[in-house]
Design an enzyme around this catalytic site. Structure first.
Site, PDB file in Angstrom:
ATOM      1  N   SER A   1      16.213 -21.002 -43.989  1.00 31.12           N
ATOM      2  CA  SER A   1      15.666 -19.647 -43.926  1.00 31.12           C
ATOM      3  C   SER A   1      15.358 -19.301 -42.477  1.00 31.12           C
ATOM      4  CB  SER A   1      14.342 -19.561 -44.709  1.00 31.12           C
ATOM      5  OG  SER A   1      14.477 -20.046 -46.030  1.00 31.12           O
TER       6      SER A   1
ATOM      7  N   ASN B   1      11.724 -17.840 -36.637  1.00 29.43           N
ATOM      8  CA  ASN B   1      11.811 -19.299 -36.734  1.00 29.43           C
ATOM      9  C   ASN B   1      12.908 -19.652 -37.724  1.00 29.43           C
ATOM     10  OD1 ASN B   1      10.949 -22.093 -36.536  1.00 29.43           O
ATOM     11  ND2 ASN B   1       9.954 -21.844 -38.528  1.00 29.43           N
TER      12      ASN B   1
ATOM     13  N   HIS C   1      13.964 -22.461 -40.400  1.00 28.23           N
ATOM     14  CA  HIS C   1      13.319 -23.531 -41.169  1.00 28.23           C
ATOM     15  C   HIS C   1      14.312 -24.072 -42.196  1.00 28.23           C
ATOM     16  CE1 HIS C   1      10.056 -25.808 -42.905  1.00 28.23           C
ATOM     17  NE2 HIS C   1      10.470 -25.416 -44.097  1.00 28.23           N
TER      18      HIS C   1
ATOM     19  N   ASP D   1       5.253 -21.490 -41.511  1.00 25.83           N
ATOM     20  CA  ASP D   1       6.491 -21.220 -42.264  1.00 25.83           C
ATOM     21  C   ASP D   1       6.261 -20.192 -43.368  1.00 25.83           C
ATOM     22  OD1 ASP D   1       7.816 -23.160 -40.692  1.00 25.83           O
ATOM     23  OD2 ASP D   1       7.190 -24.756 -42.049  1.00 25.83           O
TER      24      ASP D   1
HETATM   25  C1  GRF Z   1      16.544 -27.659 -37.453  1.00 28.56           C
HETATM   26  O1  GRF Z   1      16.831 -28.318 -38.641  1.00 28.56           O
HETATM   27  C2  GRF Z   1      15.628 -26.496 -37.709  1.00 28.56           C
HETATM   28  O2  GRF Z   1      15.849 -25.884 -38.941  1.00 28.56           O
HETATM   29  C3  GRF Z   1      14.270 -27.161 -37.700  1.00 28.56           C
HETATM   30  O3  GRF Z   1      14.351 -28.133 -36.704  1.00 28.56           O
HETATM   31  C4  GRF Z   1      15.711 -28.527 -36.533  1.00 28.56           C
HETATM   32  C5  GRF Z   1      16.037 -28.297 -35.096  1.00 28.56           C
HETATM   33  O4  GRF Z   1      17.299 -28.774 -34.758  1.00 28.56           O
HETATM   34  N1  GRF Z   1      13.226 -26.182 -37.520  1.00 28.56           N
HETATM   35  P1  GRF Z   1      17.888 -28.504 -33.329  1.00 28.56           P
HETATM   36  O5  GRF Z   1      16.883 -29.027 -32.295  1.00 28.56           O
HETATM   37  O6  GRF Z   1      18.114 -27.027 -33.175  1.00 28.56           O
HETATM   38  O7  GRF Z   1      19.166 -29.283 -33.290  1.00 28.56           O
END
Ligand code: GRF
Length: 225
Positions: free
Chosen positions: A142, A113, A115, A151
């Site tokens: 991360s 994932n 984050h 997370d």
């Molecule tokens: C990103 O900021 C990611 O870190 C978080 O959700 C957002 C997703 O953005 N988990 P995208 O849909 O990939 O543009």
């Protein structure tokens, strides 16, 4: 006769615009990352990631949580379909749901994932706002292996940035996003190259147990001191 696999089969889970998926698609098209997308799955029919997948010829799947009696039933259905896709790695790229432990347990070590915080700081939502409210000087993103703890799985790699006086929540998020993309692409590339693995809750890089997450510096991942 067995044929040696060239490309890691990847399924992506996304609820939103899909810019992280777009970064992976581009890296794959440029030949930088030896992966093949077998599925993009979403809980939202209007997710931008689905449109991107369709235009790239990647199979898509939408399951609506409202069609299932509870989260567990939804997750078991979703992860059943992910298994059927033949994916070897699941990438959560903006998938905005907490996942049932039973559904994800078979994928531990094969699911990551991205984050937008320097974990373990700011698990959950509104990470940029929380970093600003705390007066942090530094922010970042991360990539971690997914476990049942939100997370909370072992962190593989991080990218750091300095918070500037002009940053508000939106500006900080905008400045971080391209760094997220580079981080995710680099981690997926190293998983595809067989350099990264999870063993007994510890991230292994090139066969070495990492005491700290890898750090993105300039143009690549390095082992932290
Ligand atoms: C990103 O900021 C990611 O870190 C978080 O959700 C957002 C997703 O953005 N988990 P995208 O849909 O990939 O543009």
């Amino acid at each position: 006769m067995s044929t040696r696999k060239q490309h890691l089969r990847v399924a992506v889970l996304a609820s939103g615009r899909g810019s992280n998926f777009a970064a992976l698609l581009l890296a794959r098209e440029c030949g930088d990352v030896p992966i093949e997308f077998v599925l993009v799955a979403s809980d939202k029919a209007n997710a931008g990631a689905l449109a991107l997948a369709e235009s790239a010829g990647v199979p898509t799947l939408v399951l609506d949580p409202r069609d299932y009696p509870d989260r567990r039933a939804f997750d078991l259905a979703l992860f059943g379909r992910l298994a059927e896709s033949g994916a070897e790695l699941l990438v959560m790229a903006g998938f905005m749901r907490i996942i049932d432990g039973e559904a994800l347990t078979p994928w531990i070590g094969r699911m990551i994932n991205i984050h937008p915080s320097l974990l373990p700081k700011y698990r959950g939502l509104h990470t940029h706002r929380r970093a600003l409210e705390a007066g942090d000087r530094e922010h970042g993103a991360s990539v971690h292996y997914v476990t049942a703890e939100l997370d909370g799985g072992p962190v593989i790699a991080q990218v750091r940035m300095t918070i500037e006086p002009e940053d508000d929540e939106q500006r900080l998020a905008q400045r971080l996003l391209p760094l997220e993309h580079r981080l995710l692409v680099a981690v997926v590339a190293d998983i595809a190259a067989g350099k990264l693995a999870l063993e007994h809750d510890t991230v292994q890089f090139d066969g070495r147990a990492l005491a700290q997450p890898l750090q993105w510096l300039d143009d690549g991942l390095v082992i932290a001191d």
